[in-house]
Design a protein around this motif. Structure first.
Motif, PDB file in Angstrom:
ATOM      1  N   HIS A   1      94.105 -28.839 -15.666  1.00 14.72           N
ATOM      2  CA  HIS A   1      92.654 -29.033 -15.592  1.00 14.72           C
ATOM      3  C   HIS A   1      92.001 -28.002 -14.680  1.00 14.72           C
ATOM      4  O   HIS A   1      90.908 -27.503 -14.988  1.00 14.72           O
ATOM      5  CB  HIS A   1      92.341 -30.450 -15.115  1.00 14.72           C
ATOM      6  CG  HIS A   1      92.460 -31.481 -16.194  1.00 14.72           C
ATOM      7  ND1 HIS A   1      91.381 -32.116 -16.747  1.00 14.72           N
ATOM      8  CD2 HIS A   1      93.548 -31.973 -16.843  1.00 14.72           C
ATOM      9  CE1 HIS A   1      91.785 -32.962 -17.690  1.00 14.72           C
ATOM     10  NE2 HIS A   1      93.096 -32.897 -17.756  1.00 14.72           N
TER      11      HIS A   1
ATOM     12  N   SER B   1      88.421 -29.897 -20.998  1.00 13.46           N
ATOM     13  CA  SER B   1      89.404 -30.897 -20.569  1.00 13.46           C
ATOM     14  C   SER B   1      89.899 -31.727 -21.747  1.00 13.46           C
ATOM     15  O   SER B   1      90.979 -32.320 -21.686  1.00 13.46           O
ATOM     16  CB  SER B   1      88.791 -31.818 -19.511  1.00 13.46           C
ATOM     17  OG  SER B   1      87.729 -32.580 -20.058  1.00 13.46           O
TER      18      SER B   1
ATOM     19  N   MET C   1      86.603 -34.444 -12.762  1.00  9.70           N
ATOM     20  CA  MET C   1      88.037 -34.213 -12.907  1.00  9.70           C
ATOM     21  C   MET C   1      88.837 -35.402 -12.365  1.00  9.70           C
ATOM     22  O   MET C   1      89.837 -35.819 -12.960  1.00  9.70           O
ATOM     23  CB  MET C   1      88.436 -32.938 -12.168  1.00  9.70           C
ATOM     24  CG  MET C   1      89.837 -32.439 -12.487  1.00  9.70           C
ATOM     25  SD  MET C   1      90.252 -30.909 -11.601  1.00  9.70           S
ATOM     26  CE  MET C   1      89.010 -29.783 -12.251  1.00  9.70           C
TER      27      MET C   1
END
Length: 647
Positions: free
Chosen positions: A502, A484, A302
């Motif tokens: 996210h 994502s 991420m």
């Protein structure tokens, strides 16, 4: 249920194959694991940089994939029913082909870079073989779901010219598709590989070193000493221990197998229903991926996607992760009270002070990790490596001193654990490459926005459902990578904070492990508990209720992500805690006595209202929750019903 869900950790299954290739595979896999770990160490320590030798990162990735392919064919059976037989001659041959392809790309990568874009027959053949290997090993490790999804996306890239409307487009030749996803730096040998072979490898090494030197026993004993004597003690120990192990492993179903085999029988023996025991373990293990500072592997991915420092991801995920476990802990405590359960006898438990005196050394590496990450802002990879060195140095003072055989075991276990993680990186990189090549991610985001008609709540519900469906039977990191690209951009375009978007899709990807009909972690826990899977799934959803609510809250108002004025952040946290108390009592139906249905309904409504981002309804919900809970705890003795006092 997949091979990965039911088997022990890679390479840890004890079997004695009688065939020659089976014995050969069993003998070679540990040493290939050591080789994987050594190459990973050389890469993460930047050894060749210090030697002033220039190498591309992709050369390391290719070599690692070659070793992973070889180990994968030797340790993952063609069919589950043949697991005890070990490797076959086909597996040995495929392992050699996989290793050869990895070595070829590692040695000739400079030529690949110089001739990028050329679609040669040789490169197409090698890329095709690589994709076949990745798909087959993914099937062996994780089942058919990821394979089918990948084939569907491949089919779209090859035949989209046959699709009318916005999703149509020019076809992509197989030569271009295969070469791109295997050799381009934005696909299989790109960002995801860098994260897995860098940060994830380093943290896996840290975790394995910590537990091999006795850290696992220390933290389990600490949990037992602090929680074991309280009512429902075994369940509370399971919540703490499984959360810790789950954060390090990032594998919900694998964590259930490792910790659940100990905690679930303890809970059943203590008096918990079998379905509840399985649910507690499934929820605690699944939530480890949501709990900072490690969060499995996803936090690192991420951070790369959002191009923000790792510590910002961890800081944002802290409050929601803690709320998750507070909710589980509250419900476990109330359920224990409802069932009249006691804790374990103190003589059977470790002594807290004695445990701290003998194991204080294990707190030093954790302190070093936190210092490196959040004080001097060292990179996550270097922070984990420094902390690993601290583990080995400080363990000289601990109960298990490092020896050459222990160091070799650490490298072997880390390397074998990297096999499935590497396969996740490979298949996720293939999917990411196809999506980048076709641009379908942007198209899906635009269509979702159009379907939602500008209504953010509808958009969030659609995204949540999509995340749960796509996350079913997939590793959380792989499902997050896909979401994502496909789902998070739609939220960002609708004005949602990118970090919140996210985290939203990641939360619901994790919840796919607990949500029927395909809730893998629940099925594994139910098999250990010998309980009904659907009943266990329902109990799991009750325990994880906060995870279904909080993402909607932090998307609309990111105060729970520590974003915004501190006054609003404090209000959000307080309202969430009060809401958790109300929801826990409402769902369990107990608080110093059994709670009647009308009062439970009132607490359910006020608890949900406490989470609302608008100030007025949140304050009203908080006030009602406090008044009703205060009446329950102040106006009656245990085991009375709530109906008397409220009336």
């Amino acid at each position: 249920m997949t091979q990965a869900d039911t088997a022990p950790e890679p390479g840890q299954a004890e079997f004695n194959p009688t065939s020659v290739p089976g014995r050969l595979g069993k003998a070679l896999v540990p040493w290939i694991g050591v080789a994987i770990a050594l190459v990973g160490l050389i890469y993460t320590l930047d050894v060749f940089v210090y030697l002033n030798i220039f190498l591309y990162n992709q050369q390391f990735f290719a070599l690692l994939y070659g070793l992973i392919f070889a180990a994968g064919f030797l340790m993952l059976p063609w069919r589950k029913a043949r697991a005890a037989e070990g490797a076959t001659w086909f597996d040995v041959g495929a392992a050699l082909v996989g290793l050869g392809i990895g070595l070829y790309f590692a040695i000739t990568w400079d030529s690949v870079v110089r001739t990028a874009g050329l679609l040669t027959t040789e490169r197409t053949i090698l890329a095709t073989l690589t994709l076949l290997i990745v798909l087959e090993l993914t099937r062996r490790a994780f089942g058919w779901s990821l394979v089918i999804l990948t084939l569907v996306i491949m089919g779209y890239a090859l035949y989209r010219y046959m699709i009318p409307g916005a999703f149509g487009g020019r076809p992509t030749s197989w030569a271009r598709l295969s070469s791109y996803v295997v050799t381009d730096s934005s696909a299989m040998l790109g960002m995801i590989s860098a994260v897995v072979f860098g940060m994830v490898f380093a943290f896996l090494l840290f975790g394995r070193a910590l537990f091999m030197t006795g850290g696992g026993d220390f933290f389990t004993n600490i949990s037992m000493a602090m929680m074991g004597h309280r009512r429902g003690g075994p369940a509370k120990v399971a919540v703490v221990a499984s959360g810790l192990f789950g954060s390090l492993s990032g594998s919900a179903s694998g964590n259930v197998v490792v910790t659940g085999s100990i905690t679930i029988p303890m809970m059943i023996k203590n008096g918990f229903r079998r379905s509840t025991a399985g649910a507690v373990e499934a929820v605690a293990s699944s939530g480890g991926s949501l709990l900072p500072p490690i969060m499995g592997a996803t936090a690192f991915v991420m951070a790369e996607f959002l191009q923000v420092p790792y510590h910002e991801i961890v800081s944002a995920a802290l409050v929601p992760g803690l709320l998750y476990y507070i909710a589980v802990f509250m419900q476990v405590d109330l359920e224990s009270g409802r069932l009249g359960l006691k804790g374990l006898p103190r003589p059977q438990l470790p002594k807290l002070l004695q445990t701290l005196i003998t194991g204080w050394t294990f707190l030093v590496p954790l302190a070093a990790l936190i210092y490196c990450l959040f004080v001097i802002f060292l990179s996550p990879t270097k922070s984990a490596l420094v902390s690993t060195l601290v583990v080995l140095l400080i363990s000289v003072l601990g109960p298990k001193k490092p020896t050459p055989s222990m160091l070799l075991s650490i490298l072997r276990d880390v390397g074998q654990s990297m096999v499935e993680l590497g396969l996740v990186a490979a298949i996720a990189g293939v999917i990411l490459g196809i999506i980048n090549l076709t641009g379908v991610g942007l198209l899906i985001s635009q269509e979702v926005l159009r379907f939602a008609g500008g209504n953010l709540f509808i958009l969030l519900v659609l995204t949540a459902l999509t995340s749960i469906v796509l996350g079913m039977s997939m590793p959380s990191t792989a499902s997050y990578v896909i979401l994502s690209i496909l789902a998070a951009p739609a939220l960002a375009e609708a004005g949602v904070e990118p970090l919140a978007a996210h985290l939203f899709v990641f939360y619901f990807a994790v919840l796919s492990f607990l949500t029927p009909p395909v809730c893998v972690a629940v099925f594994v826990a139910a098999s250990i508990a010998d309980s009904d899977p659907m009943e266990t799934a329902w109990q799991s959803m009750k325990l994880a209720i906060v995870a279904y609510i909080v993402p909607f809250v932090f998307v609309i108002d990111p105060g729970l992500l520590l974003i915004g004025p501190w006054s609003m952040i404090a209000l959000n946290i307080v309202s969430a805690l009060i809401g958790l108390g109300a929801l826990s009592v409402a769902l369990v139906g107990y608080a110093r006595g059994h709670v009647k249905l009308p009062v439970r309904a009132l607490l359910l409504a006020s608890g949900v209202a406490s989470f609302l981002p608008e100030v007025t309804p949140s304050l009203v919900g908080m006030a009602v929750s406090v008044v009703v809970l205060g009446a329950i705890f102040a106006m009656r003795s245990p085991d009375e019903t709530v109906e008397r006092e409220v009336a």
